[in-house]
Design an enzyme around this catalytic site. Sequence first.
Site, PDB file in Angstrom:
ATOM      1  N   ASP A  93       0.826  -1.207   0.016  1.00 25.06           N
ATOM      2  CA  ASP A  93       0.000   0.084   0.001  1.00 25.06           C
ATOM      3  C   ASP A  93       0.910   1.240   0.040  1.00 25.06           C
ATOM      4  OD1 ASP A  93      -2.147   1.885   0.210  1.00 25.06           O
ATOM      5  OD2 ASP A  93      -2.333   1.460   2.557  1.00 25.06           O
ATOM      6  N   ASP A 343      -2.078   6.019  -5.874  1.00 28.22           N
ATOM      7  CA  ASP A 343      -2.438   5.102  -4.579  1.00 28.22           C
ATOM      8  C   ASP A 343      -2.533   3.643  -5.329  1.00 28.22           C
ATOM      9  OD1 ASP A 343      -3.091   3.885  -2.241  1.00 28.22           O
ATOM     10  OD2 ASP A 343      -5.195   5.118  -2.183  1.00 28.22           O
TER      11      ASP A 343
END
Length: 490
Positions: A93, A343
């Site tokens: 992430d 992201d």
Amino acid sequence: MASSRFLIFIFTLYLFSNLTSSKLLIFPLTHSLSNSQFNTTHHLLKSTTTRSFTRFLRHHNRQVSVALSPGSDYTMSFSLGSAPKRTVTVYMDTGSDTVWLPCKPFTCIMCEGKYDPKTTPSPHNLSASAAPVTCQSRACSAVHSNVATSDLCAMARCPLESIEMSECGKYSCPAFYYAYGDGSFVAHLYNDSLEIPMSSPPSLVIKNFTFGCAHEALGEPIGVAGFGRGALSLPAQLSEFSPHLGSQFSYCLVSHSFDTDRVRQPSPLILGRVDSVVSENKRKGVGNPETDDFAYTAMLENSKHPYYYYVGLEAVTVGNRRLPAPKSMKKIDGKGNGGMVVDSGTTYTMLPERFYNLIVSEFGKRLKPGYKRAGPVEDRTGLSPCYYVDRVGTKGIVPQLVFHFGGNSSVVMPRRNYFYEFMDGGDDGKVKRNVGCMMLMNGGYFPDSGGPSGLLGNYQQQGLEVVYDLLKKRVGFARRKCASLWDTLS
């Protein structure tokens, strides 16, 4: 979820033959889609659109990431500990900056239906070599960024005299709390050895690697490897061990369109700089000249949200019409508003409401006539606009999309990255029809929330190698055949 073959072969090291002193670490990223969790394509799409919007909303509230979920994200595996070594599988992430994992004994509240017990990794059992992080360490201060070191040691019950003398080395860092969009967890910090198997002995061992160990979580059964810009992210800790390995990373997500066969293909995550390799190969006239064909754009700084990877979006071209982005997407103001976050943990790209509507309107105008809006499909999936596209193929029918970032950096989006075709109907006697949906989402309007104006999701990053150059503070994009890139590197 990570397959068993990747639990055996955790990473692969690839050494460029033309410059053996430059090393890259190659990890297999595995898409977390699990067939057992989604009854229909509509169910899968609704789940991923809901999670994408929830995660984007959380970017506007707290400086923590949002819980990730199967169907939208990517996992990676590595080894921790020495007595004995244990394989750990977590989400990769770029929207968070801490490495954490569930530890035995572990209780996950409201986790039913979020994972498959047959394939979900079991909670980590701390090895004998794991040691608690102390209250006066830099790592403790990093995870409790708003709390003074003296207060942390007081919370750890270190005596006043020892606090005054900075002699609280025997007292552990207090637990830290993370809140997600639909969950949360509490964890303690530990140090242990992270071992990277090499193609030839000896293995690469990073001692005193810091990670969070959670014994209780709400709605999140799997840990996260944070790749954000914080001091406790995996790249930041790797950089202290080897500046070459930690100063740059990239990934190349295999284009899948939720196809189970494509989902199973590994996507390469590459740690390490390639600048010197490219320069040397060009000088010698060998290698792939396209290795450094990235379109770079500068990272934007945001003191309110320091660990996100912000970039400026200047415009989006639909067909041959360039649509300027709002000023809020091009820069960040003093309150932390604006910019676009790149992201890896959110599925779909989020755009401000007015800009999204402008793109959708232009897209509809340039879509070849005769295609009817599929309203029922939009309601069932959360995607919009959707069209019935019963004709064979949509090549030449769907207008091209180009994203223009700051610094004259333009990225031509592969059509499958923004227009997804699948079969609708067949249930309850309904006639099957082919539909296509735009894979961008309306992010709403948040003018003063202290968060990003937009977000570039991982679905739109497929078929691109996305490089995060932490030394030069820039993000780059290059078209790649990611499955072939994995085969070449490994």
